[in-house]
Motif scaffolding. Sequence first.
Motif, PDB file in Angstrom:
ATOM      1  N   LYS A  71       0.846  -1.201   0.000  1.00  0.00           N
ATOM      2  CA  LYS A  71       0.000   0.000   0.000  1.00  0.00           C
ATOM      3  C   LYS A  71       0.878   1.247   0.000  1.00  0.00           C
ATOM      4  N   VAL A  72       0.561   2.161  -0.887  1.00  0.00           N
ATOM      5  CA  VAL A  72       1.335   3.402  -1.039  1.00  0.00           C
ATOM      6  C   VAL A  72       0.403   4.594  -0.882  1.00  0.00           C
ATOM      7  N   ILE A  73       0.808   5.552  -0.062  1.00  0.00           N
ATOM      8  CA  ILE A  73       0.040   6.791   0.100  1.00  0.00           C
ATOM      9  C   ILE A  73       0.594   7.828  -0.868  1.00  0.00           C
ATOM     10  N   GLN A  74      -0.290   8.361  -1.662  1.00  0.00           N
ATOM     11  CA  GLN A  74       0.129   9.380  -2.631  1.00  0.00           C
ATOM     12  C   GLN A  74      -1.003  10.378  -2.834  1.00  0.00           C
ATOM     13  N   PHE A  75      -0.723  11.409  -3.621  1.00  0.00           N
ATOM     14  CA  PHE A  75      -1.724  12.451  -3.825  1.00  0.00           C
ATOM     15  C   PHE A  75      -2.885  11.930  -4.666  1.00  0.00           C
ATOM     16  N   ASP A  76      -4.062  12.455  -4.352  1.00  0.00           N
ATOM     17  CA  ASP A  76      -5.271  12.083  -5.088  1.00  0.00           C
ATOM     18  C   ASP A  76      -5.092  12.429  -6.565  1.00  0.00           C
ATOM     19  N   PRO A  77      -5.416  11.504  -7.478  1.00  0.00           N
ATOM     20  CA  PRO A  77      -5.257  11.777  -8.917  1.00  0.00           C
ATOM     21  C   PRO A  77      -6.046  12.988  -9.396  1.00  0.00           C
ATOM     22  N   GLY A  91       5.667  19.498  -5.879  1.00  0.00           N
ATOM     23  CA  GLY A  91       5.536  18.395  -6.816  1.00  0.00           C
ATOM     24  C   GLY A  91       4.614  17.296  -6.322  1.00  0.00           C
ATOM     25  N   TYR A  92       4.465  16.272  -7.146  1.00  0.00           N
ATOM     26  CA  TYR A  92       3.579  15.169  -6.789  1.00  0.00           C
ATOM     27  C   TYR A  92       3.953  13.910  -7.559  1.00  0.00           C
ATOM     28  N   MET A  93       3.448  12.787  -7.066  1.00  0.00           N
ATOM     29  CA  MET A  93       3.351  11.553  -7.838  1.00  0.00           C
ATOM     30  C   MET A  93       1.955  11.016  -7.599  1.00  0.00           C
ATOM     31  N   LYS A  94       1.216  10.779  -8.652  1.00  0.00           N
ATOM     32  CA  LYS A  94      -0.134  10.245  -8.513  1.00  0.00           C
ATOM     33  C   LYS A  94      -0.389   9.264  -9.649  1.00  0.00           C
ATOM     34  N   THR A  95      -1.219   8.295  -9.365  1.00  0.00           N
ATOM     35  CA  THR A  95      -1.472   7.227 -10.324  1.00  0.00           C
ATOM     36  C   THR A  95      -2.927   7.255 -10.763  1.00  0.00           C
ATOM     37  N   LYS A  96      -3.135   7.288 -12.072  1.00  0.00           N
ATOM     38  CA  LYS A  96      -4.472   7.198 -12.635  1.00  0.00           C
ATOM     39  C   LYS A  96      -4.634   5.842 -13.298  1.00  0.00           C
ATOM     40  N   LYS A  97      -5.720   5.160 -12.971  1.00  0.00           N
ATOM     41  CA  LYS A  97      -5.940   3.825 -13.513  1.00  0.00           C
ATOM     42  C   LYS A  97      -5.933   3.864 -15.037  1.00  0.00           C
ATOM     43  N   GLY A  98      -5.157   2.952 -15.605  1.00  0.00           N
ATOM     44  CA  GLY A  98      -5.090   2.859 -17.062  1.00  0.00           C
ATOM     45  C   GLY A  98      -4.141   3.844 -17.698  1.00  0.00           C
ATOM     46  N   GLU A  99      -3.595   4.799 -16.893  1.00  0.00           N
ATOM     47  CA  GLU A  99      -2.707   5.828 -17.444  1.00  0.00           C
ATOM     48  C   GLU A  99      -1.307   5.763 -16.834  1.00  0.00           C
ATOM     49  N   GLY A 100      -1.120   4.915 -15.821  1.00  0.00           N
ATOM     50  CA  GLY A 100       0.184   4.863 -15.168  1.00  0.00           C
ATOM     51  C   GLY A 100       0.376   6.021 -14.213  1.00  0.00           C
ATOM     52  N   SER A 101       1.611   6.226 -13.772  1.00  0.00           N
ATOM     53  CA  SER A 101       1.896   7.283 -12.798  1.00  0.00           C
ATOM     54  C   SER A 101       2.198   8.603 -13.489  1.00  0.00           C
ATOM     55  N   ARG A 104       5.397  15.248 -11.005  1.00  0.00           N
ATOM     56  CA  ARG A 104       5.781  16.648 -11.181  1.00  0.00           C
ATOM     57  C   ARG A 104       6.980  16.908 -10.280  1.00  0.00           C
ATOM     58  N   ASP A 105       8.048  17.447 -10.850  1.00  0.00           N
ATOM     59  CA  ASP A 105       9.215  17.800 -10.052  1.00  0.00           C
ATOM     60  C   ASP A 105       8.883  18.960  -9.114  1.00  0.00           C
ATOM     61  N   ALA A 106       9.581  19.001  -7.999  1.00  0.00           N
ATOM     62  CA  ALA A 106       9.426  20.131  -7.084  1.00  0.00           C
ATOM     63  C   ALA A 106       9.919  21.406  -7.750  1.00  0.00           C
ATOM     64  N   LYS A 107       9.138  22.474  -7.648  1.00  0.00           N
ATOM     65  CA  LYS A 107       9.536  23.782  -8.145  1.00  0.00           C
ATOM     66  C   LYS A 107      10.076  24.660  -7.020  1.00  0.00           C
ATOM     67  N   VAL A 108       9.861  24.201  -5.783  1.00  0.00           N
ATOM     68  CA  VAL A 108      10.466  24.823  -4.598  1.00  0.00           C
ATOM     69  C   VAL A 108      11.330  23.750  -3.943  1.00  0.00           C
ATOM     70  N   GLU A 161       8.329  28.426 -13.391  1.00  0.00           N
ATOM     71  CA  GLU A 161       7.628  27.137 -13.437  1.00  0.00           C
ATOM     72  C   GLU A 161       6.453  27.078 -12.466  1.00  0.00           C
ATOM     73  N   ILE A 162       6.377  28.051 -11.558  1.00  0.00           N
ATOM     74  CA  ILE A 162       5.273  28.076 -10.604  1.00  0.00           C
ATOM     75  C   ILE A 162       3.972  28.302 -11.363  1.00  0.00           C
ATOM     76  N   GLY A 163       2.951  27.512 -11.013  1.00  0.00           N
ATOM     77  CA  GLY A 163       1.621  27.705 -11.614  1.00  0.00           C
ATOM     78  C   GLY A 163       1.454  27.127 -12.994  1.00  0.00           C
ATOM     79  N   ILE A 164       2.434  26.353 -13.476  1.00  0.00           N
ATOM     80  CA  ILE A 164       2.364  25.767 -14.818  1.00  0.00           C
ATOM     81  C   ILE A 164       2.548  24.257 -14.699  1.00  0.00           C
ATOM     82  N   ASP A 165       1.594  23.510 -15.208  1.00  0.00           N
ATOM     83  CA  ASP A 165       1.690  22.048 -15.257  1.00  0.00           C
ATOM     84  C   ASP A 165       1.386  21.613 -16.690  1.00  0.00           C
ATOM     85  N   ARG A 166       2.436  21.407 -17.467  1.00  0.00           N
ATOM     86  CA  ARG A 166       2.256  21.073 -18.882  1.00  0.00           C
ATOM     87  C   ARG A 166       1.697  19.666 -19.067  1.00  0.00           C
ATOM     88  N   LYS A 167       1.941  18.791 -18.114  1.00  0.00           N
ATOM     89  CA  LYS A 167       1.436  17.424 -18.240  1.00  0.00           C
ATOM     90  C   LYS A 167      -0.083  17.383 -18.142  1.00  0.00           C
TER      91      LYS A 167
END
Length: 532
Positions: A71-77, A91-101, A104-108, A161-167
């Motif tokens: 079991k892994v605790i991570q941010f809500d997708p 930054g974050y790591m989150k997993t969406k079903k069917g899309e993989g992980s 986002r790198d830390a910007k601070v 890079e603050i406020g921008i999430d290209r993914k």
Amino acid sequence: MDKKGLTLTIIFEAESANFGEGLGNVTTLKKLSRDGKQQTYISRQALRYNIVNQLGYELSPVVAEGSGDKKVIQFDPQATIAEYPEIDFFGYMKTKKGEGSLTRDAKVRISHAISLEDFKGDLDFLTNKGLADRLNENMNIAQSEIHRSYYRYTINIDLDEIGIDRKENIEIPNEEKSKRVQKLLDTIAFLYRDIKGRREDLKPLFAIGGVYSIKNPFFQNLVEVENNKIKVKPLLSMLEYQEVKDNTICGIIEGKFDNESEIKEKLNAVSIPKLFELLKERVRSIMKAIKLRIEQETANYKIPTSFSLRETYPLPPYSTVIGMVHKLCDFKEYKEMQISIAGKYYSKANDLYTRYEFKPEMKFEKGRHQLTVNGYGITQGIATTEMLVDIELMIHIVPEDESLIEVIEKSLRYPREYPSLGRREDIAIIREVKVVECKEEELEEDIETEYSYYIPIQKYDNIKIKTISGIKSPGTRYILNKNYVLENIGNKKNKKIIRKWNKIEALYASNLIFYMYEKYIIDEEGDVLLLA
């Protein structure tokens, strides 16, 4: 936009602020060794924990993925940087079903806070005597390592890079980006840490850094303390680089370090509150805008509710300017942008024009209609249009996506067709187009302007503005169109599509005075922006 990063190396004083695993009944501090000596440290994770919980923003939701030992605790997708500054900054790591992980790198980025004085092995003797005496039992004994020291850490912020999430194709407005970074700086200025019944003050006693085009933590390994004196020589050697020298700010708390006079003289140190105010001012200055100066011989910016006399607004409404920009840039979909509109005209005149009227499904009737098209009747007549004469406009355009600045500037500088603003025949002569830096700042003196402005009431209702004649809150209120979405007011079978407008309530005012001590967004040429 130039790449910009903020780096700040900080000294604070604290006692026993981060413990490790422990050994038996001895609680041990986190330590590292170098040259046979030991320094204690406060981990970057601990500092991040305190910053996140003191920012004042809602914490990002988390979920537990997997089961059992996996079991892994991570941010809500569903959590995005638009709603949660925590994952925007760190930054974050989150997993969406069917899309993989998705990551986002830390910007601070934060370094460990490492002690600048050696750990000597001091221990604190602890008991629970107060509780044991209540039961007349023997007390428990424990020991805890203790160390009071100056600590040094560095925080680095990728401002562009603050406020921008290209993914996830997200970019928040520039104003919100700036507010987030300013709030982060306010948090660092008064940072504290609660641990083992104590509240340790982590506010800066000394800090050095700035906003640079080179993203390097220049002072991270150079700030040292010896015999209660900050070593100035290594810092001066770094200032031999012109880029670093021109953009560095140093701050110090008075009465703490023995070489305070040397620091103020050689590093031009200011107070810590002043350092943070200067940093926030430089953060505010990262906004860029396309500035236009336009002239028109005549124009009609039609008020939609006028009919017999086609009346004109005194300045082009936001939708008219946005429409011209989109046309010249050949945008196929709406691009979010903020607009500031100011200008003046010499006089008004009336002109005649041919007016055509028709009703859907009304067949041609001789004697009633003058023209026929495919059997339908059209009435032809004469009407009057109101025109502004000898118009000068100053327009600022701030696209939400800063990568569009170059595209818009180039399209306006080299238009693909004759620009018009108002009616198709109202040719706009673009006298000047340039990219300018803008920042929010407190005026040191009143600014008088010859231009009239649209003042968005919701955003600037609290700003004190008056006319040169002394009238406060003067002007005419308009409800102006800005942008629209298409909406079906019919049903799935019989669709009826309309434009649903986003409307801006604005005050049109002339001969303005912008008060000193009030905060406005100012461009590098000293002109005020009132963005909507």
